[in-house]
Design an enzyme around this catalytic site. Sequence first.
Site, PDB file in Angstrom:
ATOM      1  N   ASN A  38       6.730 -15.587   0.620  1.00  0.00           N
ATOM      2  CA  ASN A  38       6.920 -14.157   0.839  1.00  0.00           C
ATOM      3  C   ASN A  38       7.206 -13.957   2.326  1.00  0.00           C
ATOM      4  O   ASN A  38       6.770 -14.731   3.160  1.00  0.00           O
ATOM      5  CB  ASN A  38       5.643 -13.414   0.411  1.00  0.00           C
ATOM      6  CG  ASN A  38       5.611 -11.963   0.838  1.00  0.00           C
ATOM      7  OD1 ASN A  38       4.665 -11.527   1.480  1.00  0.00           O
ATOM      8  ND2 ASN A  38       6.626 -11.194   0.491  1.00  0.00           N
ATOM      9  N   MET A  59       0.825  -1.201   0.000  1.00  0.00           N
ATOM     10  CA  MET A  59       0.000   0.000   0.000  1.00  0.00           C
ATOM     11  C   MET A  59       0.863   1.257   0.000  1.00  0.00           C
ATOM     12  O   MET A  59       1.821   1.367   0.775  1.00  0.00           O
ATOM     13  CB  MET A  59      -0.922   0.018   1.216  1.00  0.00           C
ATOM     14  CG  MET A  59      -2.000  -1.063   1.189  1.00  0.00           C
ATOM     15  SD  MET A  59      -3.105  -0.925  -0.231  1.00  0.00           S
ATOM     16  CE  MET A  59      -3.954   0.616   0.152  1.00  0.00           C
ATOM     17  N   GLY A 108       9.231  -7.906  -0.894  1.00  0.00           N
ATOM     18  CA  GLY A 108       8.487  -6.677  -0.674  1.00  0.00           C
ATOM     19  C   GLY A 108       9.364  -5.503  -0.314  1.00  0.00           C
ATOM     20  O   GLY A 108       9.923  -4.843  -1.181  1.00  0.00           O
ATOM     21  N   CYS A 137      -3.744  -9.021   4.387  1.00  0.00           N
ATOM     22  CA  CYS A 137      -3.588  -7.704   5.006  1.00  0.00           C
ATOM     23  C   CYS A 137      -4.222  -7.696   6.393  1.00  0.00           C
ATOM     24  O   CYS A 137      -5.397  -8.061   6.542  1.00  0.00           O
ATOM     25  CB  CYS A 137      -4.223  -6.628   4.138  1.00  0.00           C
ATOM     26  SG  CYS A 137      -4.064  -4.970   4.822  1.00  0.00           S
ATOM     27  N   GLY A 195      10.256 -11.408   4.632  1.00  0.00           N
ATOM     28  CA  GLY A 195      11.599 -11.322   5.182  1.00  0.00           C
ATOM     29  C   GLY A 195      12.731 -11.672   4.240  1.00  0.00           C
ATOM     30  O   GLY A 195      13.886 -11.758   4.669  1.00  0.00           O
TER      31      GLY A 195
END
EC number: 1.3.1.91
Length: 332
Positions: A207, A14, A229, A96, A209
Amino acid sequence: MPQLDRTFSIAPMMDWTTRDYRVFARTLTRRALLYTEMVTTGAILHGSPRSRFLGHDEVEHPVALQLGGSDAGELAECAAIAEAWGYDEVNLNVGCPSDRVQNNLIGACLMGHPGKVAAAVRAMREAVTIPVTVKCRIGIDDQDEDADLERFISQVADAGCNVFIVHARKAWLQGLSPKENRDVPPLNYPRVHRLKASRPELHIGINGGIRTLDECRAQLAHVDSVMVGREAYQNPWLLASVDQALYGEPGPAASRHAAARALRPYIARRLEEGAKLNHITRHLLGLFQGQPGGRRFRRHLSEHGHLDGACLRVFDDALGLVPEHEPALETA
């Protein structure tokens, strides 16, 4: 339809993976699969103009739209809209942890409602020809990371989803903030590896770390794909080695300066459309991280990019503060 190569992707984040960031990412990697920020079904169905939420540049492909929602009919309608807008995939957010999305039955709380997710996936798949995928956690709150995750995956897979990107942490919806949920729950990579071993017919991505390409390669020995990310955003030069290291192909950027200069025509076009310079260049602040002049580059853009009338000259002046000599890319 050609199969998407999901070996490496950049996570939906986001306020970070905006269209400007995604175009910048393409100056560094041709092969990474890009994701939008999460866009709610309400924003697409009732927001105006739609281009605010769905607009993207041709150079971004392959690019996936991540949807937030839980109503099967609305999600199906939005998936069809996404396909009409040219997206290569539509992904359902089941990870999320924010309070705002919980209150609307969006995100990680849906892990407690596998039947609802399955119904949504089934409706979305009937509405589109592009892939429908799910990004989830390994569990929420006091769920059992083995039995409950297996139950969730099984129900959603039975609805036709064969691609799951799994954030290898639980989300604690009671007691932790969204920010804490990105770091405090321990990573459990072996749980995701066991999921892949138990469901070899599914595409299982991982996904959470992951910071280096060596770590990506290590994960790819156990799962089908890796998603990175925050490191991809805060240290974007990592992306310049992705094509060579993971796909065996040269990437588009010979240097950080070359990547920045390649973005100039896009910046000029966006400025003509009325965008503010800092809204674009904020995504480049980490490009020269750890390099001589990198701090001056960031400071110049931060101090001048937000001013009325800030133009390409501000960007060029910031680039001029950084020496052009750079170390070689990682190719191993």
